[in-house]
Enzyme design. Structure first.
Site, PDB file in Angstrom:
ATOM      1  N   LEU A  21       0.813  -1.215   0.000  1.00 53.98           N
ATOM      2  CA  LEU A  21       0.000   0.000   0.000  1.00 53.98           C
ATOM      3  C   LEU A  21       0.849   1.269   0.000  1.00 53.98           C
ATOM      4  CD1 LEU A  21      -2.829  -0.973   2.549  1.00 53.98           C
ATOM      5  CD2 LEU A  21      -2.731  -1.372   0.074  1.00 53.98           C
TER       6      LEU A  21
ATOM      7  N   GLY B 196      -1.574   6.305  -2.852  1.00 54.16           N
ATOM      8  CA  GLY B 196      -2.726   6.131  -3.759  1.00 54.16           C
ATOM      9  C   GLY B 196      -3.803   5.287  -3.096  1.00 54.16           C
ATOM     10  N   HIS B 197      -3.390   4.140  -2.561  1.00 58.83           N
ATOM     11  CA  HIS B 197      -4.339   3.289  -1.822  1.00 58.83           C
ATOM     12  C   HIS B 197      -4.900   4.053  -0.619  1.00 58.83           C
ATOM     13  CE1 HIS B 197      -1.459   0.184  -3.551  1.00 58.83           C
ATOM     14  NE2 HIS B 197      -2.611  -0.231  -4.033  1.00 58.83           N
TER      15      HIS B 197
ATOM     16  N   LYS C 247      -6.619   5.574 -11.555  1.00 59.95           N
ATOM     17  CA  LYS C 247      -5.346   5.098 -12.119  1.00 59.95           C
ATOM     18  C   LYS C 247      -5.578   3.914 -13.057  1.00 59.95           C
ATOM     19  CE  LYS C 247      -0.842   3.961 -12.063  1.00 59.95           C
ATOM     20  NZ  LYS C 247      -0.685   2.597 -11.680  1.00 59.95           N
TER      21      LYS C 247
ATOM     22  N   SER D  35       2.438   0.358  -6.994  1.00 59.52           N
ATOM     23  CA  SER D  35       3.243  -0.616  -6.244  1.00 59.52           C
ATOM     24  C   SER D  35       4.430  -1.058  -7.095  1.00 59.52           C
ATOM     25  CB  SER D  35       2.395  -1.833  -5.872  1.00 59.52           C
ATOM     26  OG  SER D  35       1.241  -1.412  -5.182  1.00 59.52           O
TER      27      SER D  35
END
Ligand code: AMP
Length: 285
Positions: free
Chosen positions: A32, A35-36, A155, A192
């Site tokens: 994570l 963004g997450h 995204k 990621s």
């Protein structure tokens, strides 16, 4: 709280449902980042209870893709999710999700197959079966958690459009919410997979957001011809880039455009030193 079994998460959800709680799910593959985190924050804002799922889904990876080496950082993920106010991190094993000893193929398991029109382009073109795997796991997560809201990032724009189509076509009782792309100050969209990039790779990766920004600027100056807009990309590319696609589509239907308008979504996929990166933007924002 970390939960790894379907029975336990179902029991937890049943308790919440009895209290009349609105449940949100943020599906992720872990590792994570901010963004997450933005999705989790939005979910905590809107919902009474929030589940963050962390599951590197084997059936959405092709045989030559990075399933085995995909970053796995569960302890950090739990800390981050709980720190942001998530109630549960649901991190099942592949066996828990798909059954012990099962062959993970569509001659053995029921898969969700999104319409060909939506998958025969962009990421679906090179990642055969990818969106079948995504839809299948996301529908399973929706069914397991009975969430009222699902939070996804812009995204993965094609993924969001396909999931919305699935929810609509299969009458899945959930509302999907799309959240803006979070970027580094440099413009690089967080991912990621950025973990695979060295300093030089990160510099080269800036080409994606630079290409998108340049296209937005040209459109703002009145250029609408898609072929001409595509031409502007090349000056940002060098031998460290392997452009997979740069496409202009309708933001709702994924239909290709030859003339850009305010509903045009521009998407790019490019390998940077063999790391596959994606980015996108609405042309008029
Ligand atoms: P992943 O773990 O890569 O499968 O992503 C899980 C969710 O986080 C997806 O809905 C992604 O679109 C979203 N996400 C990934 N990167 C970003 C980002 N930079 N900004 C916003 N959302 C993102």
């Amino acid at each position: 709280m970390l939960i790894t079994t379907i029975s336990k998460i179902k029991e937890t959800v049943s308790g919440w449902k009895m209290q009349g709680a609105k449940i949100g799910i943020v599906p992720t593959m872990g590792a994570l980042h901010a963004g997450h985190a933005s999705l989790i924050k939005k979910a905590v804002e809107i919902c009474d209870k929030v589940i963050v799922s962390v599951f590197v889904n084997p059936i959405q990876f092709g045989p030559s893709e990075d399933y085995d080496k995909y970053p796995r950082t569960l302890d950090d993920d739990v800390r981050l999710a709980e720190g942001l106010g998530a109630d549960v991190v649901f991190a099942p094993s592949p066996e828990e999700m798909y059954g012990k000893g099962q062959r993970l193929s569509n001659d053995n398991l029921t898969y969700v197959a999104p319409p060909f029109f939506y998958v025969d382009k962009l990421c679906g073109k090179t990642r055969t079966g990818h969106f079948d795997g995504v839809c299948t796991v996301v529908l399973k997560l929706f069914n397991i958690t009975r969430a009222d809201y699902g939070f996804f990032g812009q995204k993965d724009a094609q993924q969001f459009i396909i999931l919305k189509k699935m929810v609509n076509d299969l009458n899945v009782p959930i509302e999907l919410i799309s959240c803006p792309i979070i970027r580094e100050e440099s413009g690089l969209a967080l991912s990621s997979r950025n973990k695979y990039l060295d300093e030089q790779g990160k510099k080269s990766a800036l080409a994606l957001s630079q290409i998108l920004n340049n296209i937005k600027n040209c459109y703002a100056k009145g250029v609408t011809d898609v072929a001409a807009l595509k031409e502007t990309a090349f000056r940002f590319l060098n031998e460290s880039h392997e452009l997979e696609y740069l496409e202009f589509v309708d933001k709702n239907t994924l239909e290709y455009k030859t003339k850009a308008d305010n509903d045009t979504l521009v998407l790019i996929a490019c390998k940077v030193k063999s790391v596959r990166l994606i980015d996108n933007t609405l042309i008029a924002c």
